[in-house]
Enzyme design. Structure first.
Site: not given
Lengths: 461, 419
Positions: A211, A248-251
């Site tokens: 993230q 964990h990269l998320h929008f």
């Protein structure tokens, strides 16, 4: 290390069963299953021209442009819903009918708290059940990806709505069956939705990006907002330490057909109006409980992405937690550095606020507050919302330090290294603060930039 | 006004709809009566798709450089341009959403793309009978550096963007929510939104001299709005048909089966055949039917609104399908049925019908939506295409859910704080 205990939100039906990490046994979004799978793909045009932006500068919903008076849209019907919008809504409704969500969010009561700002409260008793509280570290904004923890490659393919990929030709298009290779950007449902259409956009899912905000991935998020082209569909981002629960990269994104209070908040222009170079207009909020910076798209999407992701980069490298709201179809971006979690960890949040168990992440900060208990929902008032959000905000002094940090790098000092900025900031800090005064500041409900906390200042709970 | 009557203009919404928008609520002389006013103003109809202009005054046309047929049937957003402040646009959108008036200073553009500062005043015209907004009156007052001296002339457009630049900043510092000048305007008071200025604002940045100019312009705009509103009231067909103030709360009008204008704005964007029926009223009558529904079935809107959907059934309709729909409604659950329905001309068609409950902000079922899909010509092997048509149906349901949750009845609208 500063930590708080909180219940993580269950965003996927695969989150709870995941203590054993080997083998998946289902159609997941990991490399084992995704390669060779045929998945629906929406392709968008990267950097569309102002014209192609469709979102236009022309207000509501229109894809037709001013100078083109040739009635491109159906003369009787007016402009239709943008295709991406219909796609998200249709796929989401389909997953709803398949029973994939933990509750029907439209059956949750919601209201506007009386008053000028129009804070929105929702009673959601289903969202937070079950899970045991977990320890969350709140003072490390950048942390390495941990394969052992839950991440979006473990999600089942039925929770995937579609992939969101750059188009190879000139137009946006949709294809229901595309042979998957590489690492797709996936749009998946949040099984504990805050509102209708709640989805997560996970850039390059197989790359397992932690993230953190970078130019490319932020651009992707902006494209998602631009393509959906709906003022009531916003994207949000929480950094670690600012109530992200999954590294964990998320929008996130969902629909709510009302302005958020922060969108109505008055602003003051920060960069010079007269200068031609300032394509992106920059403002600060002037009458809102959380201090924040507002960026407005000019002619160049690239420029907006550059300016915002640069600011975010500086913040995360300085270990300052923050939240980002992408509103008004991708034309306005709100950046909120925040310190609630730190205050909470230090035991400085007032008990009556803490008692409502609201975690002020991007949606809460924007003015949409989800409450877990009926009594809190019924008692909620504008004053409560204001008080809650005040505790999220950095003090005026700390905020001006932060502005100094993020703007000194923008004002033509392209060559200035990150280290240089940090040094400058540290110097200004050292000039003013000792550990003692910082603590005093915190006790007074203020806080400070944390990046150079010494070991002696660290607190463990 | 002969341009309006010309059916061959490049109008963007069908000319009939534009004409009817004026002819239904007002006397035939309305055009003439409005033509006597020299203000720059437009009338827009929020109940038509995309909220188009249905009347534009000569002053407005002169000021913006457009011809009547270029603006009639179009949404006002063509006045905006690249330097238009996004937040100001949101203020207008917010006012339309809350069905109230607002006054903002906005950077607009002429047809020649020349920017000018416009003091824009928006005011709703309500129907006394249903409480809905029949029209919005939008009055444009161009501002220039010396607008005080030019107060008598509405057609002067400042082309000096940089000179006016400072005003944006001042404008942005104005209160963020309800219009600062709302108290000068009756309907805000009627909405109970006047006393919301409870928090201290950072509103002190107005330059004194600018404020003077502004106040004059504001008064002028308000006078213009009042004149137009009173003209409309005078020309109203039935006595007391039109009101300048809301005389029925949104909740009240929803409770008698009226779809409010801001919900209508969202619904008209959904290009599918669908109806909304209200289960809280006796016999679950239709409260809204989309244009495509009328097109599919051949009925006029007034022939279907207020009736139960069963008029679509006929001699060949399978009672089992009807039963299935009844049961799903009883359980508040969605369902799909393939049912034989009949058009107004008695022509049968196979309807792949999707019915689903739609909930309001209170979490309770406000409506049932029925989305029709004519599958008469589709053969059974056409699975793939049937799927994507079905997905479109689901997309419509989703869009309706979002709209109803935010906008039905009292919806998510602001209210005054109780003292």
């Amino acid at each position: 290390m500063l930590t708080i205990r909180r219940c993580p939100t269950v965003v996927s039906n695969y989150q709870e069963t995941l203590d054993q990490t080997t083998g998946c046994g289902h159609n997941c979004l990991g490399a084992c299953c995704i390669h060779g799978a045929k998945l629906p793909v929406y392709s968008f045009v990267k950097f569309p021209s102002a014209k192609g932006l469709g979102l236009d500068f022309y207000g509501e919903s229109d894809s037709s442009q001013v100078q083109e008076f040739d009635a491109q849209h159906d003369p009787v019907q007016g402009p239709a819903l943008p295709f991406l919008n219909t796609l998200i809504l249709a796929q989401w409704e389909d997953r709803l009918s398949r029973g994939l969500f933990r509750y029907d969010v439209t059956a949750c009561e919601t209201k506007v708290l009386p008053g000028e700002f129009g804070f929105i409260a929702q009673l959601n008793e289903g969202r937070h059940l079950k899970k045991r509280p977990t320890e969350f570290c709140v003072d490390k904004v950048l942390q390495p990806f941990d394969l052992k923890k839950f991440n979006f490659t473990k999600v089942g393919q039925e929770e995937l709505l579609f992939c969101f990929e750059e188009s190879e030709d000139k137009g946006s298009n949709y294809n229901e069956m595309v042979f998957m290779k590489d690492s797709p950007n996936v749009v998946i449902i949040n099984v504990s939705p805050i509102e209708y259409g709640h989805v997560l956009l996970v850039p390059r899912v197989l790359d397992c990006i932690p993230q953190q905000l970078e130019t490319e991935t932020f651009l992707l998020a902006l494209h998602f907002a631009l393509e959906a082209n709906d003022p009531y569909f916003r994207l949000g981002y929480n950094s670690l330490g600012a109530f992200a629960t999954i590294n964990h990269l998320h929008f996130q994104a969902y629909y709510l057909a009302t302005p958020f209070p922060v969108e109505r908040a008055p602003v003051r222009r920060l960069n010079d109006n007269e200068e031609q170079d300032n394509d992106v207009k920059i403002f600060e909020l002037t009458n809102y409980p959380v201090r924040g910076v507002v960026y407005e798209l000019g002619k160049s999407l690239e420029e907006l992405v550059h300016v915002v992701s640069r600011a975010c980069n500086l913040l995360q490298n300085c270990n300052i937690p923050f939240n980002v709201l992408i509103a008004d179809r991708g034309t306005r971006v709100f950046l909120f550095p925040q310190c609630y979690a730190e205050r909470q960890a230090r035991g400085e949040v007032e008990p009556d606020i803490l008692e409502t168990q609201v975690n002020p992440a991007v949606w809460e900060i924007s003015g949409h507050i989800v409450l877990k208990r009926k009594e809190n929902y019924e008692m909620a008032s504008e004053d409560y919302a204001w008080k809650l959000l005040t505790q999220v905000s950095f003090s005026e002094e700390a905020f001006s330090e932060i502005k100094h940090l993020i703007f000194s790098s923008d004002e033509g000092m392209e060559q200035t290294s990150m280290a240089g900025n940090l040094e400058k900031l540290n110097l200004s800090q050292l000039g003013k603060d000792s550990a003692k005064t910082v603590h005093q500041g915190l006790n007074n409900g203020n806080t400070k930039l944390r990046k150079n906390l010494s070991a002696s200042e660290q607190v463990c709970i | 006004m002969e341009q309006l009557a010309s059916p061959n203009g490049n109008s963007h919404v069908n000319t009939n709809a534009v004409m009817e928008s004026l002819e239904l609520p007002y006397n035939r002389t309305i055009q003439e009566a409005l033509g006597r006013h020299e203000y720059n103003f437009v009338l827009c109809d929020p109940r038509l798709p995309d909220h188009p202009i249905v009347y534009a005054s000569e002053g407005f046309l002169k000021m913006t450089g457009y011809k009547a047929q270029e603006v009639l049937g179009r949404n006002c957003r063509f006045l905006q341009g690249p330097e238009t402040d996004r937040r100001t646009v949101l203020e207008i959108r917010d006012a339309i959403r809350e069905e109230r008036s607002c006054q903002v200073r906005i950077l607009n553009y002429t047809k020649q793309r020349k920017p000018f500062w416009n003091l824009f005043h928006l005011a709703p015209v309500y129907s006394r009978e249903t409480g809905t907004v029949v029209h919005y009156v939008g009055v444009q007052t161009p501002l220039s550096k010396s607008s005080a001296e030019e107060a008598g002339d509405g057609n002067v457009v400042s082309d000096s963007l940089s000179e006016s630049g400072k005003k944006v900043t001042a404008d942005n510092d104005k209160n963020g929510c309800l219009d600062a000048h709302a108290h000068q305007d009756g309907d805000i008071v009627a909405n109970g939104l006047d006393a919301l200025n409870s928090r201290p604002r950072n509103g002190g940045l107005h330059l004194e001299e600018e404020f003077e100019v502004e106040e004059k312009d504001e008064r002028r705009a308000i006078t213009a709005v009042r004149s137009v509103l009173s003209e409309l009231t005078k020309s109203s067909k039935s006595k007391g048909g039109i009101a300048e103030q809301r005389c029925m709360s949104l909740a009240e009008s929803a409770s008698v089966g009226v779809v409010c204008s801001s919900l209508m704005l969202s619904l008209t964007r959904i290009q599918q055949s669908f109806v909304l029926a209200d289960p809280n009223l006796p016999d679950m009558p239709i409260v809204h039917a989309s244009d495509m529904f009328l097109h599919l079935t051949g009925y006029l809107r007034e022939e279907v609104v207020g009736r139960n959907c069963r008029f679509l059934q006929g001699p060949g309709t399978d009672s089992k399908s009807v039963q299935k729909i009844r049961e799903s409604i009883k359980e508040s659950k969605p369902c799909n049925v393939r049912i034989l329905n009949y058009r107004k001309d008695k022509q049968p068609f196979w309807n792949f019908l999707h019915v689903a409950p739609v909930r309001g902000a209170d979490g309770k079922v406000a409506y049932y939506v029925g989305v029709q899909l004519d599958v008469t010509l589709a053969d059974t092997t056409e699975c793939e295409e049937g799927m994507s048509a079905h997905m479109k149906q689901l997309g419509a349901v989703g869009a309706i859910r979002v709209a109803v949750r935010g906008l039905q009845g009292d919806g998510l609208r602001r209210t005054k704080k109780e003292s």
